[in-house]
Design a protein around this motif. Structure first.
Motif, short mmCIF file in Angstrom:
data_model
loop_
_atom_site.label_atom_id
_atom_site.label_comp_id
_atom_site.label_asym_id
_atom_site.label_seq_id
_atom_site.Cartn_x
_atom_site.Cartn_y
_atom_site.Cartn_z
N ALA A 39 0.83 -1.20 0.00
CA ALA A 39 0.00 0.00 0.00
C ALA A 39 0.87 1.26 0.00
O ALA A 39 0.58 2.24 -0.70
N GLU A 40 1.94 1.20 0.79
CA GLU A 40 2.87 2.34 0.83
C GLU A 40 3.51 2.58 -0.54
O GLU A 40 3.62 3.72 -1.01
N LEU A 41 3.92 1.50 -1.20
CA LEU A 41 4.55 1.62 -2.50
C LEU A 41 3.56 2.14 -3.55
O LEU A 41 3.92 2.97 -4.40
N LEU A 42 2.33 1.65 -3.50
CA LEU A 42 1.32 2.12 -4.45
C LEU A 42 0.99 3.59 -4.22
O LEU A 42 0.76 4.35 -5.17
N ALA A 43 0.96 3.99 -2.96
CA ALA A 43 0.66 5.39 -2.65
C ALA A 43 1.77 6.30 -3.19
O ALA A 43 1.49 7.41 -3.67
N ARG A 46 1.24 5.99 -7.29
CA ARG A 46 0.02 6.47 -7.92
C ARG A 46 -0.74 7.49 -7.08
O ARG A 46 -1.74 8.04 -7.52
N GLY A 47 -0.27 7.69 -5.85
CA GLY A 47 -0.96 8.64 -4.97
C GLY A 47 -2.04 7.99 -4.13
O GLY A 47 -2.52 8.58 -3.17
N ARG A 48 -2.43 6.74 -4.46
CA ARG A 48 -3.47 6.04 -3.69
C ARG A 48 -3.46 4.57 -4.06
O ARG A 48 -2.91 4.17 -5.09
N PRO A 111 -2.11 -10.64 -16.62
CA PRO A 111 -2.61 -9.48 -17.37
C PRO A 111 -1.47 -8.70 -18.01
O PRO A 111 -0.33 -8.73 -17.55
N ALA A 112 -1.80 -8.00 -19.07
CA ALA A 112 -0.78 -7.26 -19.82
C ALA A 112 -0.33 -6.00 -19.11
O ALA A 112 0.76 -5.48 -19.41
N ARG A 113 -1.15 -5.52 -18.18
CA ARG A 113 -0.81 -4.28 -17.48
C ARG A 113 -0.99 -4.48 -15.98
O ARG A 113 -1.91 -5.16 -15.53
N ALA A 114 -0.09 -3.86 -15.21
CA ALA A 114 -0.19 -3.92 -13.75
C ALA A 114 0.64 -2.79 -13.16
O ALA A 114 1.66 -2.39 -13.73
N ASP A 115 0.19 -2.29 -12.03
CA ASP A 115 0.98 -1.31 -11.28
C ASP A 115 1.95 -2.02 -10.34
O ASP A 115 3.06 -1.53 -10.11
N LEU A 116 1.49 -3.15 -9.80
CA LEU A 116 2.32 -3.88 -8.84
C LEU A 116 2.09 -5.38 -9.02
O LEU A 116 0.95 -5.82 -9.19
N VAL A 117 3.18 -6.14 -9.00
CA VAL A 117 3.10 -7.60 -9.08
C VAL A 117 3.70 -8.18 -7.82
O VAL A 117 4.82 -7.85 -7.44
N LEU A 118 2.92 -9.04 -7.16
CA LEU A 118 3.40 -9.73 -5.97
C LEU A 118 3.91 -11.12 -6.37
O LEU A 118 3.16 -11.93 -6.90
#
Length: 478
Positions: A39-43, A46-48, A111-118
């Protein structure tokens, strides 16, 4: 001091803790910490969290469960979470149920697009590289996605850092309860990115499989002059180095010794004019010393000088570079005083009688093997420097790739020799020297004093590294 523990030790501590906790509580702790980091990394990115695209690569073990439960937490915060199982028939049932209840979904392909991959494909028990199904998923990680490894990057051996085939290269690794050796040793360490430790309540033994010194540890070990100190009490280092072909090696080893705290340096060799031109305070010729440094730039045909230093069994000796050629284990084992060997991977391979590639792929095994064979402290140089002595292995956390420059190792040898002369054991002298040398390299390169091994900077030469050693001392003492 940062410590790392083997898989066996961590597993035992987990079993003891799970016996005292409600079922599933330990995984919940791990998943909560993992989700918080994501969550911290996404914030930051991307800001949220809301609206972010998160992909979970879920293996069949507990790491897959950790990823699924963490994904459920992110889904409840509004992220679009998609789980891609390595083996749909063996996906963690509790984690899958939690993810679906939170609005997450399952897909057969990445998926072809992602902001974060775990990356939850394999856990700390994984050995021998990725299976084809896992490797296929790794190949499809979307370009530009932030990759977060669960406990350690899949494909990296947790105990050794070895990488047998394809492996995940993470931007961040979130590890649980304790650092694992594979997170700190190359080639695995180069795939971890930033490592974040999530405490989960493990009770671990005092003796770890791997240690990494920090500023306070180094400050405690540094030999410092007192009010009654003179140049002899501070330690005299004898330097047997250099040749007509490599006079600079002598100059740089002497520089490391002088900048490393030696009260005086005695130089023995054919490069005396070059040494005195740069450092007129150096004594030339043999005499009483508290430690010898032999080998840098020595060239061939001078094995007798190495043998002479080793024959003085009561004086600590550091052997480097050309001094390591044909080194007799029985001669080293017969010594009473400390012996510190400082090979790079190629020299280590020659001492062990194996290929260089074997040393580079299994650095932990190599440094342990050398320490055992010679009964000495061993500093194995490289992107992650390891120091083995008396069953303890330390990994150096400082440094910069800019230190991969001619003469850098000569400075390190002189520095470690000064610390031996100052009274440190072979293992402590090697570990403290590597730490200060790495820190000086960062200062010389203009890189941040803390952070990842590849943090910033610009090219340096070995003389600049030696000149930055006082700044490294002040940083540690400050």
């Amino acid at each position: 001091m940062r410590t790392a523990y083997s898989v066996e030790t961590v597993r035992a501590a987990e079993r003891e803790l799970m016996a005292r906790l409600p079922e599933g509580a330990l995984m919940a702790r791990a998943a909560a910490g993992l989700a918080a980091v994501c969550a911290e990394l996404l914030a930051r990115r991307r800001g949220r969290v809301y609206g972010s695209r998160v992909v979970l690569l879920a293996g069949p073990g507990d790491n897959g469960g950790d990823a699924l439960y963490a994904g459920a937490r992110l889904a409840r915060r509004g992220a679009a979470v998609t789980a891609v199982p390595m083996d749909p028939a063996r996906i963690h049932p509790g984690g899958l149920a939690a993810l679906r209840a939170a609005g997450g979904r399952v897909a057969e392909s990445v998926p072809a697009r992602a902001d974060l991959v775990l990356d939850g494909l394999t856990g700390i028990g994984g050995r021998g590289g990725l299976r084809p199904a896992a490797a296929a998923l790794v190949e499809r990680i979307p370009a530009g996605a932030l990759v977060v490894a669960v406990d350690l990057p899949s494909g990296v051996d947790a105990d050794t850092g070895e990488v047998a085939g394809p492996a995940v290269s993470a931007d961040v690794t979130v590890t649980f309860g304790a650092y694992k050796p594979g997170l700190l040793i190359d080639p695995g360490a180069s795939r971890t990115g930033a490592v974040r430790l999530v405490p989960i309540g493990l009770e671990l033994p005092d003796r770890a499989e791997l240690e990494a010194l920090q500023h306070t540890d180094v400050a405690r070990l540094l030999p410092l002059p007192g009010s009654s100190s003179d140049k002899y009490r501070r330690g005299v280092v004898g330097v047997v180095a250099g040749s007509e072909q490599y006079p600079g090696a002598a100059v740089l080893a002497v520089a490391g010794a002088l900048r490393g705290g030696a009260g005086a340096v005695r130089y023995v060799g054919p490069a005396a004019d070059a040494v005195l031109a740069r450092y007129p305070e150096v004594l030339v010729g043999r005499g009483r010393v508290q430690a010898w440094v032999v080998g840098p730039g020595l060239g061939s045909g001078r094995a007798a000088e190495v043998e002479r230093a080793l024959a003085d069994r009561d004086v600590p000796v550091l052997v480097d570079a050309d001094g390591l050629r044909g080194l007799d284990p029985e001669v080293v084992r017969a010594r009473r005083a400390a012996t510190l060997l400082t090979p790079h991977a190629g020299e280590a391979a020659a001492l062990l009688g194996v290929a260089r590639e074997e040393v580079e792929a299994g650095r932990l095994a190599a440094v342990r093997g050398l320490a055992g064979r010679y009964g000495a402290a061993v500093l194995l140089k490289g992107a992650t420097t390891l120091v083995a002595s008396g069953g303890v292995v330390r990994v150096n956390p400082t440094g910069t790739p800019w230190l991969a420059t001619a003469g850098s190792g000569d400075v390190l040898s002189g520095l470690a020799g000064a610390l031996l002369a100052g009274g440190l054991s072979g293992g402590d002298a090697g570990a403290v020297a590597a730490y200060l040398h790495g820190l000086a390299g960062r200062f010389a390169a203009g890189a941040p004093a803390a952070g990842g091994i590849a943090a910033g900077g610009a090219p340096v030469v070995a003389q600049e590294v030696a000149a930055a050693l006082p700044e490294a001392w002040r940083s540690v003492r400050g």
